[in-house]
Design a protein around this motif. Structure first.
Motif, short mmCIF file in Angstrom:
data_model
loop_
_atom_site.label_atom_id
_atom_site.label_comp_id
_atom_site.label_asym_id
_atom_site.label_seq_id
_atom_site.Cartn_x
_atom_site.Cartn_y
_atom_site.Cartn_z
N ARG A 204 0.79 -1.15 0.09
CA ARG A 204 -0.14 0.00 -0.10
C ARG A 204 0.79 1.12 0.01
O ARG A 204 0.50 2.28 -0.38
N SER A 205 2.06 1.11 0.79
CA SER A 205 2.90 2.39 0.87
C SER A 205 4.28 1.72 1.10
O SER A 205 4.42 0.54 1.54
N ALA A 207 8.37 3.31 2.25
CA ALA A 207 9.26 4.21 2.91
C ALA A 207 10.70 3.86 2.52
O ALA A 207 10.94 2.54 2.71
N ASP A 227 4.83 -1.54 3.22
CA ASP A 227 3.51 -1.95 4.11
C ASP A 227 2.47 -2.48 3.09
O ASP A 227 2.00 -1.96 2.14
N THR A 321 6.31 -1.20 -7.79
CA THR A 321 7.03 -1.13 -6.38
C THR A 321 8.31 -0.66 -6.67
O THR A 321 8.79 0.16 -5.72
N ALA A 324 8.00 2.99 -6.82
CA ALA A 324 7.68 3.64 -5.62
C ALA A 324 8.64 3.63 -4.77
O ALA A 324 8.61 4.55 -3.83
N ALA A 328 10.20 7.14 -3.19
CA ALA A 328 9.93 7.38 -1.70
C ALA A 328 11.23 7.71 -1.23
O ALA A 328 11.44 8.55 -0.31
#
Length: 336
Positions: A204-205, A207, A227, A321, A324, A328
């Motif tokens: 979902r997210s 870091a 996450d 991913t 992402a 991030a």
């Protein structure tokens, strides 16, 4: 009575683009040893070097270009171990020529590139698969089966590492930004693939932090927390500046599976460790050639007209991913 569909039994005829080490040392021998494949030809911009590199396969035709492989009507499947930045271009050319394509990981630089590759494969009714050979090793197949059956309960945390040291090898393609190098692209993609195989969904997210130094411009190290929702996390670290190491811990509510060498075990016997109720047990696996298992699976899919085990939707999610994680960490991607 429905007509019987006859499945061809003759070996799938392969071509390889380039004399990349992984092709010469791993995939070409795997094709030659496979039960349902035959290595027909290799394409290289340096035919003399290719002839020397493939001296172990004297019956293999050597072409002086990649295009010649794609144009050869005898070749049914093409293995592409080119640098990351060239995966999409040459996969698309091969797919448009009606060749099935096994492309090295990561399959593309971005999800957008990957989506174009997938569409071309569908338009031409040929198979495309990302070459994550470790997924065919019995230890990984077993671990995923144990997770599905609930042996360690609901998985809440997966930790995985992959690193080796190439800091003194500035000429290495993994350190070249124009070739889409970087530790996340080269080895960090393995933990990402493993997380997706275990959780069966995208995070979902995320870091993340990356380490970039000097003129290299690619990440020499990446650390990330992913996450997956519902209290499920993936933690990865990858590096080009640490000793050779890899591992995975899959931690569920009722136990843990530890895989000391999950990604490149070679042909050695492997042992997985299961920890439950304060007790540790072992599960042993005889050595195999996971590259051979990979190419045999792909060839079987070609002959049976079935989709490969590693789905293209999974590949596209993993490419997203990777993007992402870079976002991030504040690293522009792609950096071409």
């Amino acid at each position: 009575m429905e007509p019987r569909i006859l499945i061809r039994k003759d070996p799938v005829r392969w071509g390889i683009l380039s004399t990349a080490n992984i092709g010469v040392r791993a995939v070409a021998p795997a094709i030659r040893a496979s039960s349902n494949g035959k290595l027909v030809a290799v394409g290289s911009r340096d035919s003399r070097h290719a002839t020397e590199a493939y001296a172990f396969a004297p019956n293999v035709r050597i072409y002086d270009s990649y295009d010649a492989i794609i144009a050869d009507p005898e070749i049914e499947a093409v293995y592409i171990p080119l640098p990351n930045s060239l995966h999409a271009e040459w996969s698309i050319r091969a797919l448009q020529a009606g060749k099935h394509v096994l492309c090295e990981k990561p399959m593309a630089v971005t999800r957008e590139e990957g989506e174009e590759m997938v569409q071309v494969a569908r338009d031409n009714q040929v198979l495309l698969m990302e070459a994550f050979m470790y997924r065919f090793h019995p230890q990984i197949v077993w671990a995923l089966e144990q997770i599905r059956t609930g042996m360690i309960g609901s998985v809440r945390l997966v930790r995985s590492s992959f690193s080796f040291d190439i800091r003194t090898r500035a000429e290495n393609i993994r350190l070249q930004p124009e070739l889409a190098g970087g530790s996340l692209m080269d080895v960090g993609c393995y933990p990402i693939n493993l997380f997706r195989a275990i959780y069966e969904r995208s995070p979902r997210s995320v870091a993340a932090r990356v380490h970039v130094t000097g003129p290299v411009s690619v990440d020499l190290a990446t650390n990330a927390v992913l996450d997956y929702g519902d209290g499920c996390f993936g933690m990865l670290d990858c590096s080009f500046g640490l000793p050779s190491r890899q591992g995975a811990e899959i931690i569920g509510e009722a136990g843990m599976i530890t895989l000391p060498v999950p990604f490149t075990p070679g042909s050695y016997d492997m042992t997985a460790f299961i920890t439950k109720d304060g007790q540790m047990s072992e599960q042993s696996f005889s050595g195999v050639d996971q590259y051979q298992l990979e190419v045999e699976h792909f060839a079987q899919c070609i002959r049976s007209n079935q989709d490969p085990q590693l789905s293209l939707s999974e590949t596209l999610e993993n490419l997203a991913t990777i993007e992402a994680i870079y976002a991030a960490a504040g690293l522009d991607w792609p950096i071409l």
